[in-house]
Enzyme design. Structure first.
Site, PDB file in Angstrom:
ATOM      1  N   CYS A 180       0.860  -1.184   0.000  1.00 23.46           N
ATOM      2  CA  CYS A 180       0.000   0.000   0.000  1.00 23.46           C
ATOM      3  C   CYS A 180       0.896   1.233   0.000  1.00 23.46           C
ATOM      4  O   CYS A 180       2.099   1.142   0.227  1.00 23.46           O
ATOM      5  CB  CYS A 180      -0.875   0.059   1.250  1.00 23.46           C
ATOM      6  SG  CYS A 180      -2.012  -1.322   1.402  1.00 23.46           S
ATOM      7  N   GLY A 239      -0.346   0.226  -5.036  1.00 20.65           N
ATOM      8  CA  GLY A 239      -1.678  -0.335  -4.812  1.00 20.65           C
ATOM      9  C   GLY A 239      -2.663   0.200  -5.815  1.00 20.65           C
ATOM     10  O   GLY A 239      -2.734   1.415  -6.027  1.00 20.65           O
ATOM     11  N   ASN A 286       0.267   1.395   5.852  1.00 16.88           N
ATOM     12  CA  ASN A 286       1.038   0.538   4.951  1.00 16.88           C
ATOM     13  C   ASN A 286       1.768  -0.468   5.825  1.00 16.88           C
ATOM     14  O   ASN A 286       2.549  -0.078   6.689  1.00 16.88           O
ATOM     15  CB  ASN A 286       2.029   1.372   4.140  1.00 16.88           C
ATOM     16  CG  ASN A 286       2.938   0.525   3.252  1.00 16.88           C
ATOM     17  OD1 ASN A 286       4.034   0.925   2.906  1.00 16.88           O
ATOM     18  ND2 ASN A 286       2.492  -0.656   2.867  1.00 16.88           N
ATOM     19  N   GLY A 287       1.510  -1.752   5.583  1.00 15.13           N
ATOM     20  CA  GLY A 287       2.142  -2.801   6.391  1.00 15.13           C
ATOM     21  C   GLY A 287       1.129  -3.848   6.765  1.00 15.13           C
ATOM     22  O   GLY A 287       0.015  -3.876   6.233  1.00 15.13           O
ATOM     23  N   TYR A 298      12.366  -4.601  -5.991  1.00 13.56           N
ATOM     24  CA  TYR A 298      11.213  -4.577  -6.870  1.00 13.56           C
ATOM     25  C   TYR A 298      10.169  -3.508  -6.568  1.00 13.56           C
ATOM     26  O   TYR A 298       9.698  -2.819  -7.466  1.00 13.56           O
ATOM     27  CB  TYR A 298      10.549  -5.967  -6.843  1.00 13.56           C
ATOM     28  CG  TYR A 298       9.214  -6.011  -7.547  1.00 13.56           C
ATOM     29  CD1 TYR A 298       9.138  -5.825  -8.929  1.00 13.56           C
ATOM     30  CD2 TYR A 298       8.039  -6.222  -6.843  1.00 13.56           C
ATOM     31  CE1 TYR A 298       7.903  -5.840  -9.581  1.00 13.56           C
ATOM     32  CE2 TYR A 298       6.809  -6.247  -7.492  1.00 13.56           C
ATOM     33  CZ  TYR A 298       6.752  -6.060  -8.855  1.00 13.56           C
ATOM     34  OH  TYR A 298       5.551  -6.069  -9.490  1.00 13.56           O
TER      35      TYR A 298
END
Ligand code: SF4
Length: 485
Positions: free
Chosen positions: A2, A28, A102-103, A245
């Protein structure tokens, strides 16, 4: 995966957040949302789809206020549905609160069960909602203390943005697993912005100030900024896959240039797995910087043997009479004149299930390539991520049950070579910018230098299986039975 973005002290906070989220769209694409505050109330809008589709002009006009937080979501906990979209905004006894995360929390299910036994009612399957309930239930007085109290009970990865009527609060977990950066508008140092990646700041004519430190809480009001460290310090475990990535190549995270890291990965790959070939090609787009590094170190020409279409939507209608390799052909096409009768090295960042690599090799051979040598700029991916990256189960990861030679046979390449774990860590650490090249942070201090010998600065669990935070695998038994159509 995210992305989160927040900003304070700007009359067009929602429009700048909208732009900030555009720069994070790669993190996302399932849903997006923005919540604003005008000082007395919160206004929210969330929707399924890309940022561009979720926020037409009239929605942004409606989102008034001088503070905003936003979120783009790729589901990792809870299915892809509007009720799991973020930011989550609630009314509770002390006022209004919105949160963007985020996580992934590794003890969310256990905490949720405990809260439900005490009477909490959950609206979503998102682990982030657990944090909201813990904050509401806290006996602490200030919002900062309530957040710190709630987060002292959770485990896992979190880069979080909170919004109240008059505050923007940013928190990064003590291990710093997911990135979080602080920025400011050029010429307006009172306009602070926080983002998952610094690329957002460029889009709003802002500038990177510094990374939010692992375990740090930044509290912004109209007139002040406070930096708190409410958690005990622990060994940092930054996600190394961000460099391989996930993150944008134009980002610098925790002092490490993503682009340089990827070129270094390619260089190291060429040293570990050289091969006689006519040229090197990337699997576009993420494999490009590593391919530049490979070509440079191997002294081979760099070519674009595969061309990627940038106009493929996330959904498409496959002909009922199935066409072989349909999905890959939709995204990639080979340049036949270039490949005919050539020995080709193909560089990609990872192999997950092996099916895409197999289709790419077949596509190159059909286009006339005489030899296809696959090179991967990370080690064999054997373990799922429990810290906020949506990876398949261990059983679906081909490297968890097959040797490199077996994978080579499956994808039908002539040879296959993965970068070693040590080679990967060294390549990323070597992309750390020298101190002089780093901008000073808001206090005039420069970022701490990563010690090259501290390999454990990174989380590398998806290759090593050494998870830095204990987790309870999701049972998958808990499901939302209330369907919202
Ligand atoms: S398990 Fe892999 S993807 Fe997940 S945080 Fe660790 S290094 Fe990153």
């Amino acid at each position: 995966m995210c992305g989160v973005f927040g900003i304070i002290n700007h009359g067009e906070a929602s429009k700048l957040t909208h732009l900030g989220l555009h720069a994070l769209q790669h993190r996302g694409q399932e849903s997006a949302g923005i919540v604003t505050s005008d000082g007395s109330q919160l206004i929210q809008h969330r929707g399924m789809g890309l940022v561009h589709d979720v926020f037409p002009e009239h929605q942004l006009e409606r989102l008034r206020g001088h503070i905003a937080i936003g979120h783009v979501r790729y589901s990792t906990a809870g299915p892809s549905a509007l009720k799991n979209a973020q930011p989550i905004a609630v009314n509770y006894a002390r006022g209004c609160l919105a949160v963007a995360h985020n996580g992934n929390l590794t003890n969310a299910e256990a905490l949720r069960e405990r809260l439900e036994e005490r009477g909490s009612i959950f609206q979503s399957m998102s682990d982030t909602e657990v944090i909201v309930h813990l904050i509401a239930a806290s006996r602490q007085q200030t919002i900062e203390d309530r957040i710190a109290d709630a987060l002292s009970q959770v485990r896992g990865a979190y880069s979080l943005l909170f919004l109240t009527e008059d505050k923007l609060i940013a928190v990064r977990d003590p291990r710093g697993i997911r990135p979080l950066c602080l920025g400011a508008l050029r010429g307006r140092p009172d306009v602070h912005a926080v983002s998952s990646e610094p690329s957002s700041f460029d889009l709003i004519d802002g500038e990177f100030v510094r990374d939010v430190e692992p375990g740090e809480m930044l509290v912004f009001t109209r007139n002040s900024v406070k930096s708190l460290h409410p958690f005990a310090s622990v060994q940092h475990s930054r996600c190394i896959f961000e460099y391989v990535y996930f993150a944008r190549p134009d980002a610098t995270l925790d002092g490490i240039s993503v682009y340089e890291a990827r070129k270094n990965l390619g260089r190291a790959l060429a040293q570990e797995h050289p091969v006689d070939a006519d040229f090197v090609i990337p699997v576009p787009d993420s494999g490009v910087p590593a391919t530049i590094g490979y070509a440079e170190a191997a002294q081979l020409p760099f070519e674009m043997g595969l061309v990627r279409s940038h106009y493929v939507g996330r959904t498409f209608i496959e002909p009922s009479q199935s066409i072989r390799h349909f999905g890959v052909r939709l995204k990639l096409s080979p340049i036949a004149g270039l490949l005919a009768n050539k020995r080709v090295v193909v560089v990609d960042d990872s192999i997950v299930r092996g099916t895409t690599s197999r289709k790419i090799v077949k596509m190159l051979r059909d286009a006339g390539a005489k030899e296809v040598h696959m090179r991967i700029s990370s080690p064999p991916n054997q373990w799922p991520c429990y810290y906020g990256i949506n990876t398949p189960t261990r059983a679906e990861l081909i490297a968890s049950s097959h040797t490199t030679e077996e994978i080579n046979q499956y994808i039908t390449s002539d040879t296959l070579g993965y970068l070693s774990l040590e080679g990967m860590k060294r390549a990323v650490l070597d992309a750390h910018q020298p101190l002089a090249a780093q901008p000073p942070n808001g206090n005039g201090r420069r970022l701490p230098v990563l010690n090259a010998s501290e390999g454990s600065e990174f989380c590398d669990a998806c290759w090593s299986g050494h998870y830095p935070v204990r987790f309870v695998p999701h049972t998958g038994q808990r499901q939302m039975r209330l369907l919202d159509l």
